[in-house]
Write an enzyme that holds these catalytic residues in place. Structure first.
Site, PDB file in Angstrom:
ATOM      1  N   LYS A 224       0.837  -1.219   0.000  1.00  0.00           N
ATOM      2  CA  LYS A 224       0.000   0.000   0.000  1.00  0.00           C
ATOM      3  C   LYS A 224       0.864   1.259   0.000  1.00  0.00           C
ATOM      4  O   LYS A 224       0.373   2.329  -0.325  1.00  0.00           O
ATOM      5  CB  LYS A 224      -0.921   0.004   1.218  1.00  0.00           C
ATOM      6  CG  LYS A 224      -1.974  -1.091   1.186  1.00  0.00           C
ATOM      7  CD  LYS A 224      -3.044  -0.808   2.232  1.00  0.00           C
ATOM      8  CE  LYS A 224      -3.840  -2.047   2.564  1.00  0.00           C
ATOM      9  NZ  LYS A 224      -3.085  -3.024   3.396  1.00  0.00           N
ATOM     10  N   GLY A 225       2.126   1.128   0.417  1.00  0.00           N
ATOM     11  CA  GLY A 225       3.005   2.305   0.413  1.00  0.00           C
ATOM     12  C   GLY A 225       3.354   2.763   1.801  1.00  0.00           C
ATOM     13  O   GLY A 225       3.586   1.945   2.689  1.00  0.00           O
ATOM     14  N   GLY A 251      11.520  -3.369   4.409  1.00  0.00           N
ATOM     15  CA  GLY A 251      11.552  -2.240   5.336  1.00  0.00           C
ATOM     16  C   GLY A 251      12.951  -1.651   5.436  1.00  0.00           C
ATOM     17  O   GLY A 251      13.124  -0.429   5.524  1.00  0.00           O
ATOM     18  N   ASP A 252      13.967  -2.498   5.413  1.00  0.00           N
ATOM     19  CA  ASP A 252      15.354  -2.013   5.490  1.00  0.00           C
ATOM     20  C   ASP A 252      15.761  -1.322   4.185  1.00  0.00           C
ATOM     21  O   ASP A 252      16.487  -0.328   4.209  1.00  0.00           O
ATOM     22  CB  ASP A 252      16.308  -3.175   5.780  1.00  0.00           C
ATOM     23  CG  ASP A 252      16.016  -3.812   7.122  1.00  0.00           C
ATOM     24  OD1 ASP A 252      15.557  -3.088   8.028  1.00  0.00           O
ATOM     25  OD2 ASP A 252      16.229  -5.025   7.264  1.00  0.00           O
ATOM     26  N   GLY A 287      15.703 -12.769  -1.486  1.00  0.00           N
ATOM     27  CA  GLY A 287      16.792 -12.403  -0.583  1.00  0.00           C
ATOM     28  C   GLY A 287      16.648 -10.978  -0.084  1.00  0.00           C
ATOM     29  O   GLY A 287      15.731 -10.242  -0.485  1.00  0.00           O
TER      30      GLY A 287
HETATM   31  P1  ATP Z   1      10.412  -6.045   6.784  1.00  0.00           P
HETATM   32  O1  ATP Z   1      10.322  -6.046   8.288  1.00  0.00           O
HETATM   33  O2  ATP Z   1      10.046  -7.356   6.131  1.00  0.00           O
HETATM   34  O3  ATP Z   1      11.721  -5.532   6.274  1.00  0.00           O
HETATM   35  P2  ATP Z   1       8.332  -3.975   6.898  1.00  0.00           P
HETATM   36  O4  ATP Z   1       7.095  -4.659   7.347  1.00  0.00           O
HETATM   37  O5  ATP Z   1       9.041  -3.081   7.832  1.00  0.00           O
HETATM   38  O6  ATP Z   1       9.343  -5.021   6.228  1.00  0.00           O
HETATM   39  P3  ATP Z   1       6.916  -3.209   4.540  1.00  0.00           P
HETATM   40  O7  ATP Z   1       5.878  -2.230   4.949  1.00  0.00           O
HETATM   41  O8  ATP Z   1       6.499  -4.597   4.229  1.00  0.00           O
HETATM   42  O9  ATP Z   1       8.084  -3.129   5.610  1.00  0.00           O
HETATM   43  O10 ATP Z   1       7.686  -2.669   3.263  1.00  0.00           O
HETATM   44  C1  ATP Z   1       8.453  -1.488   3.280  1.00  0.00           C
HETATM   45  C2  ATP Z   1       8.234  -0.744   1.992  1.00  0.00           C
HETATM   46  O11 ATP Z   1       8.618  -1.599   0.895  1.00  0.00           O
HETATM   47  C3  ATP Z   1       6.788  -0.400   1.707  1.00  0.00           C
HETATM   48  O12 ATP Z   1       6.413   0.786   2.366  1.00  0.00           O
HETATM   49  C4  ATP Z   1       6.824  -0.273   0.191  1.00  0.00           C
HETATM   50  O13 ATP Z   1       7.404   0.958  -0.185  1.00  0.00           O
HETATM   51  C5  ATP Z   1       7.776  -1.402  -0.212  1.00  0.00           C
HETATM   52  N1  ATP Z   1       7.042  -2.652  -0.474  1.00  0.00           N
HETATM   53  C6  ATP Z   1       6.888  -3.710   0.342  1.00  0.00           C
HETATM   54  N2  ATP Z   1       6.128  -4.667  -0.229  1.00  0.00           N
HETATM   55  C7  ATP Z   1       5.806  -4.212  -1.453  1.00  0.00           C
HETATM   56  C8  ATP Z   1       5.048  -4.733  -2.552  1.00  0.00           C
HETATM   57  N3  ATP Z   1       4.451  -5.918  -2.488  1.00  0.00           N
HETATM   58  N4  ATP Z   1       4.928  -3.964  -3.658  1.00  0.00           N
HETATM   59  C9  ATP Z   1       5.521  -2.750  -3.741  1.00  0.00           C
HETATM   60  N5  ATP Z   1       6.243  -2.213  -2.748  1.00  0.00           N
HETATM   61  C10 ATP Z   1       6.395  -2.919  -1.621  1.00  0.00           C
END
Ligand code: ATP
Length: 303
Positions: A224-225, A251-252, A287
Site C-alpha cells: 500500500k506504500g 523495510g530495510d 533475498g
Molecule cells: P520487513 O520487516 O520485512 O523488512 P516492513 O514490514 O518493515 O518489512 P513493509 O511495509 O512490508 O516493511 O515494506 C516497506 C516498503 O517496501 C513499503 O512501504 C513499500 O514501499 C515497499 N514494499 C513492500 N512490499 C511491497 C510490494 N508488495 N509492492 C511494492 N512495494 C512494496
C-alpha cells in the site's frame, strides 16, 4: 556524498523456501535454500551504500566464519570499517522461511549483536558527531539505542528509528525525540497499544505519537506504500506497483534508501517516493541484501 551512520545488527541469513511450513512434529521438504547477509542494521547500510552514500556501520560481528564473511561483505560494498567491531561471541543468525506466496517468517538469534553496548557507542562518538543522519533499528539492546538518541541530540544530528522487530518495549519519551519514526502497522500497534487494522485506525494510533511531539511518522504499509504524518498533515504515498516474490528486508531497503535520498536534499515526500521505488524493486528478487539495487540499476529503470 551524504554521510550516513547506521548503528545496529548484522545477521547471517539461512533461508529456506517451501510451499508450506511444517506443523509441530511434522517434517516438510522445502524446494530451495540459500545463505546470505542480513541483519537490519547491515541491510540498511548496504542499501544506502549501493546508492552511493558514504556509510559507516557500527556493528559487532561474530568470532567465526560468518563474521569473517560479514567483514568482507562490507568491504565489497564500500562501507567504512571504523565501526565494524570484532565480538567475542558467535555471529548473529537469522533462520528465514519463505512460503510460495512470498510471505516470510524469521527467527533471529542475536549473539554478538548483544555486545554492542553504550560504552562501545562512546568509543565511536565521532561516527555520530560527523553524520548527516543516524539510522537505528531494534535488533540491538534498547539501552544502546537510547544512548545513541541522547548523543545524537547533543550533536544535533537527526535520527531515524525503525522499531523492528516489535519485540522490545520502546519508551515513548525516546520515540518522540527522533526526527523520523518508521514502524510498520504491527509495530505501530505494539508501540501505541492501539489497533491498526485499517487506515483510519492507523491514523488514530499515529496521531497519539504526533500529539506527544513526534516530528515525522512514516508507517510502512507493504504494497500500500507509506503513510506520512507530521504536526500538520497525514498523507498516503502509494507503493510503486510491482510483482513481489520475496518481501524480506523491504523495510530495510526503504529505510536505507530514504536516508540516502533525504540527505541528498530531497524533500520528505520526494524521498519517500524514491524509497518506495527502491524498496519495490527489492521485493521483485529473492533475498535481502542480494535483492537491493545499485545506483546504476536504479538509473536503468528510468522511473
Ligand atoms: P520487513 O520487516 O520485512 O523488512 P516492513 O514490514 O518493515 O518489512 P513493509 O511495509 O512490508 O516493511 O515494506 C516497506 C516498503 O517496501 C513499503 O512501504 C513499500 O514501499 C515497499 N514494499 C513492500 N512490499 C511491497 C510490494 N508488495 N509492492 C511494492 N512495494 C512494496
Amino acid at each position: 556524498m551524504p554521510k550516513i551512520t547506521i548503528i545496529g545488527s548484522n545477521m547471517y541469513e539461512l533461508t529456506t523456501f517451501t510451499d508450506h511450513l511444517p506443523k509441530r512434529g511434522e517434517t516438510v521438504a522445502g524446494y530451495d535454500f540459500s545463505e546470505g547477509f542480513g541483519g537490519k542494521g547491515a541491510n540498511q547500510a548496504i542499501a544506502a551504500a549501493r546508492l552511493g552514500a558514504d556509510v559507516d556501520l557500527l556493528t559487532v560481528i561474530g568470532k567465526d566464519y560468518f563474521g569473517r564473511q560479514q567483514r568482507q561483505n562490507y568491504a565489497d560494498n564500500d562501507i567504512n570499517s571504523a565501526g565494524i567491531i570484532n565480538g567475542s561471541r558467535g555471529s548473529g543468525v537469522a533462520s528465514i522461511f519463505v512460503e510460495s506466496s512470498g510471505t516470510n517468517r524469521i527467527l533471529v538469534v542475536k549473539r554478538a549483536n548483544d555486545e554492542l553496548t553504550p560504552s562501545m557507542i562512546d568509543a565511536h562518538q565521532a561516527l555520530i558527531r560527523d553524520a548527516q543522519i543516524i539510522l537505528l533499528q531494534q535488533e540491538i539492546a534498547l539501552a544502546t539505542n537510547y544512548h545513541v538518541i541522547e548523543l545524537a541530540k547533543k550533536y544535533h544530528v537527526p535520527v531515524m528509528l525503525d522499531p523492528a522487530p516489535a519485540n522490545l518495549e520502546l519508551d515513548i519519551n525516546y520515540v518522540v525525540q527522533v526526527k523520523f519514526f518508521t514502524p510498520n502497522e504491527h509495530e505501530l500497534a505494539a508501540v501505541t497499544g492501539l489497533p491498526t487494522y485499517d487506515l483510519a485506525d492507523i491514523k488514530r494510533a499515529g496521531q497519539t505519537l504526533i500529539a506527544a511531539g513526534l516530528e515525522n511518522l512514516l508507517v510502512t504499509l507493504g504494497s500500500k506504500g507509506v503513510l506520512w504524518m507530521d504536526q500538520h498533515h497525514a498523507q498516503l504515498i502509494p507503493a510503486f506497483p510491482v510483482q513481489a516474490v520475496d518481501t524480506t528486508g523491504a523495510g530495510d531497503a526503504f529505510a536505507g534508501s530514504f536516508a540516502y535520498y533525504y540527505t541528498m536534499g530531497a524533500s520528505i515526500d520526494a524521498a519517500i517516493k524514491f524509497a518506495n521505488q527502491y524498496a519495490a524493486l527489492s521485493v521483485t528478487k529473492y533475498g535481502t541484501q542480494r535483492a537491493y539495487p545499485t545506483k546504476k540499476q536504479m538509473a536503468k529503470m528510468d522511473l
